[in-house]
Write a protein that holds these residues in place. Structure first.
Motif, PDB file in Angstrom:
ATOM      1  N   GLU A   1       0.839  -1.196   0.000  1.00 34.01           N
ATOM      2  CA  GLU A   1       0.000   0.000   0.000  1.00 34.01           C
ATOM      3  C   GLU A   1       0.869   1.239   0.000  1.00 34.01           C
ATOM      4  O   GLU A   1       2.018   1.205   0.451  1.00 34.01           O
ATOM      5  N   ARG A   2       0.318   2.341  -0.475  1.00 28.81           N
ATOM      6  CA  ARG A   2       0.973   3.631  -0.419  1.00 28.81           C
ATOM      7  C   ARG A   2      -0.064   4.694  -0.071  1.00 28.81           C
ATOM      8  O   ARG A   2      -1.261   4.513  -0.294  1.00 28.81           O
ATOM      9  N   THR A   3       0.416   5.818   0.432  1.00 35.02           N
ATOM     10  CA  THR A   3      -0.467   6.935   0.732  1.00 35.02           C
ATOM     11  C   THR A   3      -0.445   7.907  -0.439  1.00 35.02           C
ATOM     12  O   THR A   3       0.618   8.276  -0.939  1.00 35.02           O
ATOM     13  N   TYR A   4      -1.623   8.308  -0.867  1.00 36.91           N
ATOM     14  CA  TYR A   4      -1.773   9.235  -1.977  1.00 36.91           C
ATOM     15  C   TYR A   4      -2.478  10.483  -1.453  1.00 36.91           C
ATOM     16  O   TYR A   4      -3.501  10.387  -0.775  1.00 36.91           O
ATOM     17  N   TYR A   5      -1.943  11.651  -1.736  1.00 36.98           N
ATOM     18  CA  TYR A   5      -2.457  12.901  -1.177  1.00 36.98           C
ATOM     19  C   TYR A   5      -3.970  13.016  -1.380  1.00 36.98           C
ATOM     20  O   TYR A   5      -4.486  12.686  -2.437  1.00 36.98           O
ATOM     21  N   PRO A   6      -4.686  13.504  -0.331  1.00 35.49           N
ATOM     22  CA  PRO A   6      -4.188  14.009   0.950  1.00 35.49           C
ATOM     23  C   PRO A   6      -4.139  12.953   2.057  1.00 35.49           C
ATOM     24  O   PRO A   6      -3.941  13.295   3.206  1.00 35.49           O
ATOM     25  N   GLY A   7      -4.327  11.686   1.705  1.00 33.36           N
ATOM     26  CA  GLY A   7      -4.292  10.636   2.713  1.00 33.36           C
ATOM     27  C   GLY A   7      -4.988   9.360   2.273  1.00 33.36           C
ATOM     28  O   GLY A   7      -5.245   8.468   3.086  1.00 33.36           O
ATOM     29  N   HIS A   8      -5.292   9.263   0.990  1.00 30.78           N
ATOM     30  CA  HIS A   8      -5.913   8.050   0.472  1.00 30.78           C
ATOM     31  C   HIS A   8      -4.924   6.893   0.551  1.00 30.78           C
ATOM     32  O   HIS A   8      -3.732   7.063   0.282  1.00 30.78           O
ATOM     33  N   ILE A   9      -5.399   5.728   0.938  1.00 33.13           N
ATOM     34  CA  ILE A   9      -4.560   4.529   0.979  1.00 33.13           C
ATOM     35  C   ILE A   9      -4.855   3.713  -0.266  1.00 33.13           C
ATOM     36  O   ILE A   9      -5.951   3.179  -0.433  1.00 33.13           O
ATOM     37  N   ILE A  10      -3.874   3.628  -1.151  1.00 36.57           N
ATOM     38  CA  ILE A  10      -4.076   2.971  -2.440  1.00 36.57           C
ATOM     39  C   ILE A  10      -3.210   1.717  -2.545  1.00 36.57           C
ATOM     40  O   ILE A  10      -2.171   1.614  -1.891  1.00 36.57           O
ATOM     41  N   PRO A  11      -3.627   0.751  -3.353  1.00 37.48           N
ATOM     42  CA  PRO A  11      -2.870  -0.495  -3.454  1.00 37.48           C
ATOM     43  C   PRO A  11      -1.668  -0.406  -4.387  1.00 37.48           C
ATOM     44  O   PRO A  11      -1.695   0.314  -5.384  1.00 37.48           O
ATOM     45  N   VAL A  12      -0.629  -1.125  -4.027  1.00 41.17           N
ATOM     46  CA  VAL A  12       0.509  -1.356  -4.917  1.00 41.17           C
ATOM     47  C   VAL A  12       0.366  -2.787  -5.412  1.00 41.17           C
ATOM     48  O   VAL A  12       0.189  -3.710  -4.610  1.00 41.17           O
ATOM     49  N   VAL A  13       0.405  -2.964  -6.708  1.00 45.11           N
ATOM     50  CA  VAL A  13       0.104  -4.279  -7.285  1.00 45.11           C
ATOM     51  C   VAL A  13       1.115  -4.659  -8.356  1.00 45.11           C
ATOM     52  O   VAL A  13       1.876  -3.829  -8.851  1.00 45.11           O
ATOM     53  N   ARG A  14       1.093  -5.935  -8.668  1.00 40.84           N
ATOM     54  CA  ARG A  14       1.652  -6.429  -9.923  1.00 40.84           C
ATOM     55  C   ARG A  14       0.464  -6.956 -10.719  1.00 40.84           C
ATOM     56  O   ARG A  14      -0.598  -7.217 -10.162  1.00 40.84           O
ATOM     57  N   ILE A  15       0.652  -7.109 -12.007  1.00 41.30           N
ATOM     58  CA  ILE A  15      -0.456  -7.562 -12.837  1.00 41.30           C
ATOM     59  C   ILE A  15      -0.021  -8.713 -13.727  1.00 41.30           C
ATOM     60  O   ILE A  15       1.108  -8.733 -14.229  1.00 41.30           O
ATOM     61  N   LYS A  16      -0.917  -9.688 -13.870  1.00 38.95           N
ATOM     62  CA  LYS A  16      -0.700 -10.807 -14.791  1.00 38.95           C
ATOM     63  C   LYS A  16      -1.819 -10.817 -15.819  1.00 38.95           C
ATOM     64  O   LYS A  16      -2.841 -10.132 -15.656  1.00 38.95           O
ATOM     65  N   ILE A  17      -1.623 -11.585 -16.859  1.00 35.65           N
ATOM     66  CA  ILE A  17      -2.658 -11.728 -17.872  1.00 35.65           C
ATOM     67  C   ILE A  17      -2.891 -13.214 -18.103  1.00 35.65           C
ATOM     68  O   ILE A  17      -1.942 -14.010 -18.132  1.00 35.65           O
ATOM     69  N   THR A  18      -4.152 -13.589 -18.198  1.00 31.90           N
ATOM     70  CA  THR A  18      -4.469 -15.003 -18.429  1.00 31.90           C
ATOM     71  C   THR A  18      -4.213 -15.359 -19.891  1.00 31.90           C
ATOM     72  O   THR A  18      -4.181 -14.494 -20.767  1.00 31.90           O
ATOM     73  N   LYS A  19      -4.067 -16.645 -20.144  1.00 29.00           N
ATOM     74  CA  LYS A  19      -3.839 -17.114 -21.509  1.00 29.00           C
ATOM     75  C   LYS A  19      -5.136 -17.197 -22.291  1.00 29.00           C
ATOM     76  O   LYS A  19      -5.149 -17.167 -23.515  1.00 29.00           O
ATOM     77  N   ASP A  20      -6.225 -17.324 -21.557  1.00 29.49           N
ATOM     78  CA  ASP A  20      -7.543 -17.465 -22.179  1.00 29.49           C
ATOM     79  C   ASP A  20      -8.600 -17.025 -21.172  1.00 29.49           C
ATOM     80  O   ASP A  20      -8.335 -16.170 -20.328  1.00 29.49           O
ATOM     81  N   LYS A  21      -9.782 -17.644 -21.206  1.00 29.11           N
ATOM     82  CA  LYS A  21     -10.870 -17.272 -20.300  1.00 29.11           C
ATOM     83  C   LYS A  21     -10.803 -18.007 -18.966  1.00 29.11           C
ATOM     84  O   LYS A  21     -11.644 -17.794 -18.097  1.00 29.11           O
ATOM     85  N   ILE A  22      -9.814 -18.881 -18.799  1.00 30.22           N
ATOM     86  CA  ILE A  22      -9.706 -19.680 -17.582  1.00 30.22           C
ATOM     87  C   ILE A  22      -8.941 -18.918 -16.509  1.00 30.22           C
ATOM     88  O   ILE A  22      -7.825 -18.438 -16.742  1.00 30.22           O
ATOM     89  N   LEU A  23      -9.545 -18.823 -15.316  1.00 32.06           N
ATOM     90  CA  LEU A  23      -8.920 -18.132 -14.192  1.00 32.06           C
ATOM     91  C   LEU A  23      -8.168 -19.120 -13.302  1.00 32.06           C
ATOM     92  O   LEU A  23      -8.578 -20.292 -13.185  1.00 32.06           O
ATOM     93  N   PRO A  24      -7.087 -18.705 -12.676  1.00 30.54           N
ATOM     94  CA  PRO A  24      -6.336 -19.612 -11.789  1.00 30.54           C
ATOM     95  C   PRO A  24      -7.155 -19.967 -10.550  1.00 30.54           C
ATOM     96  O   PRO A  24      -7.819 -19.115  -9.971  1.00 30.54           O
ATOM     97  N   GLN A  25      -7.072 -21.211 -10.151  1.00 32.19           N
ATOM     98  CA  GLN A  25      -7.801 -21.693  -8.977  1.00 32.19           C
ATOM     99  C   GLN A  25      -6.919 -21.803  -7.745  1.00 32.19           C
ATOM    100  O   GLN A  25      -7.412 -21.944  -6.632  1.00 32.19           O
ATOM    101  N   ASN A  26      -5.612 -21.751  -7.941  1.00 35.36           N
ATOM    102  CA  ASN A  26      -4.687 -21.868  -6.812  1.00 35.36           C
ATOM    103  C   ASN A  26      -3.399 -21.131  -7.152  1.00 35.36           C
ATOM    104  O   ASN A  26      -3.221 -20.629  -8.272  1.00 35.36           O
ATOM    105  N   VAL A  27      -2.485 -21.082  -6.173  1.00 37.39           N
ATOM    106  CA  VAL A  27      -1.262 -20.311  -6.360  1.00 37.39           C
ATOM    107  C   VAL A  27      -0.368 -20.912  -7.445  1.00 37.39           C
ATOM    108  O   VAL A  27       0.327 -20.174  -8.157  1.00 37.39           O
ATOM    109  N   SER A  28      -0.407 -22.215  -7.616  1.00 38.54           N
ATOM    110  CA  SER A  28       0.408 -22.846  -8.662  1.00 38.54           C
ATOM    111  C   SER A  28      -0.046 -22.407 -10.043  1.00 38.54           C
ATOM    112  O   SER A  28       0.779 -22.100 -10.924  1.00 38.54           O
ATOM    113  N   GLU A  29      -1.341 -22.379 -10.243  1.00 35.00           N
ATOM    114  CA  GLU A  29      -1.864 -21.937 -11.536  1.00 35.00           C
ATOM    115  C   GLU A  29      -1.593 -20.448 -11.739  1.00 35.00           C
ATOM    116  O   GLU A  29      -1.337 -20.012 -12.868  1.00 35.00           O
ATOM    117  N   PHE A  30      -1.651 -19.689 -10.654  1.00 34.85           N
ATOM    118  CA  PHE A  30      -1.356 -18.265 -10.754  1.00 34.85           C
ATOM    119  C   PHE A  30       0.115 -18.055 -11.113  1.00 34.85           C
ATOM    120  O   PHE A  30       0.449 -17.205 -11.953  1.00 34.85           O
TER     121      PHE A  30
END
Length: 304
Positions: free
Chosen positions: A164-193
Motif C-alpha cells: 500500500e501507499r499513501t496518496y495525497y491528501p491521505g488516500h490509501i491505495i494499493p501497490v500491485v503487480r499484474i498478470k494476464i491469463t492465456k484465455d478465459k480460464i482463471l487460476p484456482q490456486n497459487v500454482s496456476e497463478f
C-alpha cells in the motif's frame, strides 16, 4: 529571498503556511490546534527577522479569510506591518517590487483592521482506504473494443496486491503487480497463478539510476554495484519494473466488472525485477486509463 514576487503568497513560507492551515482544517483540527502546531514547526523561521513577518502575514490573512483570525496572530501581523522590516528588505534586496509590496501590505493592514467574515464551514476530507488484503487477486475482464482490436478479448488482467501507499491528501491505495491469463480460464490456486505471465509496466536504463560518485545504487534497500546489476537486467539490458500504484480516491471509481479471484499471498515475484529504493518512484496509473495503457504495455514489453 524565498519569494518570486511581491504578492502576499509569492513566497515559499507564505504559501506553505496557507496550505498547511487549510489542509489541517480539512483533517478536522481546530484553528487553535493548527496555529500551535505551526508555531512549533516554524520556530526557527519566527526567530528570523526576514521570515517572521512573512509567516505572520500569511497566517493572519488565511485566518481572516476563513473567519478564524486569532487575537495573537492579528497582533503579531499588525506589529510586523507597522514595524516595517519586510518593506525595508524589499527596498534593499528587490527594489523593483517595493512599491507593489507596499500596496499589498497596506491592503493587508486594512483587511486585518476590518471586521472579519463569519466563520466559514470547512468540509472534512473523505479519504479512500483500499479494502484489499495483501495477496488478494482481482480479475478484470478484457472486453473493450480496444481489447477486441488487440486480440485480447475474453482474457483477464489479474491484479495482485503486494503493498500500500499513501496518496495525497491521505488516500490509501494499493501497490500491485499484474498478470494476464492465456484465455478465459482463471487460476484456482497459487500454482496456476504462478504459471501465468507478469505484465511489465516500465523499464529503466541501467545508467539512469547510478550515483556517478559512488558507482552503485540501491535496489530494495540494498546497495548494488553496477557490475552486479546483470542479475536485474532484461534481454534489452534494461531494468524491468512490474510494481505500480492504482491511484484511487473513491470506491466508486473501481470498475464494476472487477471481481475477486482469491488470495495468493505466497505467489512468486517476477524472476528479474527492479524495485526502486524510494517507493514514491513506483509508477502510478489511474483506474480510468489503466485499461488501454496496460494493454499497450503488455504488447510493448511482453507479447511475443
Amino acid at each position: 529571498m524565498g519569494s518570486w514576487g511581491p504578492g502576499l503568497y509569492q513566497d515559499d513560507i507564505a504559501e506553505d503556511v496557507r496550505d498547511v492551515y487549510k489542509d489541517q482544517l480539512h483533517r478536522g483540527k481546530t484553528g487553535a490546534e493548527i496555529t500551535e502546531e505551526l508555531l512549533e514547526e516554524y520556530s526557527d523561521c519566527l526567530s528570523d527577522p526576514d521570515d517572521a513577518p512573512v509567516f505572520w502575514f500569511a497566517l493572519a490573512d488565511t485566518q481572516w479569510n476563513l473567519g478564524r483570525l486569532e487575537d495573537l496572530v492579528k497582533e503579531q501581523a499588525l506589529y510586523h506591518l507597522r514595524e516595517g522590516a519586510d518593506l525595508r528588505r524589499w527596498e534593499t534586496e528587490e527594489p523593483w517590487g517595493m512599491k507593489k509590496r507596499a500596496k499589498v501590505l497596506q491592503k493587508l493592514e486594512e483587511k486585518l483592521l476590518s471586521p472579519q467574515p463569519a466563520e466559514k464551514k470547512v468540509s472534512q476530507y473523505r479519504l479512500y482506504h483500499c479494502e484489499w488484503k495483501l495477496g488478494d487477486v482481482y480479475a478484470y475482464p478484457l472486453e473493450s473494443e480496444y481489447a477486441k482490436e488487440k486480440g485480447l478479448d475474453g482474457r483477464y488482467f489479474l491484479f495482485h496486491k503486494i503493498g500500500e501507499r499513501t496518496y495525497y491528501p491521505g488516500h490509501i491505495i494499493p501497490v500491485v503487480r499484474i498478470k494476464i491469463t492465456k484465455d478465459k480460464i482463471l487460476p484456482q490456486n497459487v500454482s496456476e497463478f504462478n504459471a501465468l505471465k507478469y505484465v511489465q509496466v516500465s523499464s529503466r536504463k541501467c545508467n539512469d539510476i547510478f550515483d556517478p560518485a559512488q558507482g552503485d545504487c540501491f535496489v530494495e534497500g540494498k546497495r548494488i554495484k553496477k557490475a552486479e546489476m546483470k542479475d536485474f537486467l532484461d534481454e534489452s539490458g534494461c531494468l524491468p519494473e512490474y510494481l505500480f500504484k492504482l491511484i484511487n480516491t473513491s470506491k466508486r471509481i473501481i470498475p464494476k466488472s472487477l471481481f475477486y479471484v482469491g488470495n495468493f499471498q505466497d505467489a512468486l515475484p517476477p524472476e528479474r525485477e527492479f524495485i526502486p529504493e524510494h517507493r514514491v518512484e513506483i509508477v502510478g496509473f489511474l483506474w480510468k486509463s489503466f485499461d488501454r495503457i496496460m494493454m499497450d504495455r503488455y504488447f510493448y514489453f511482453n507479447a511475443e
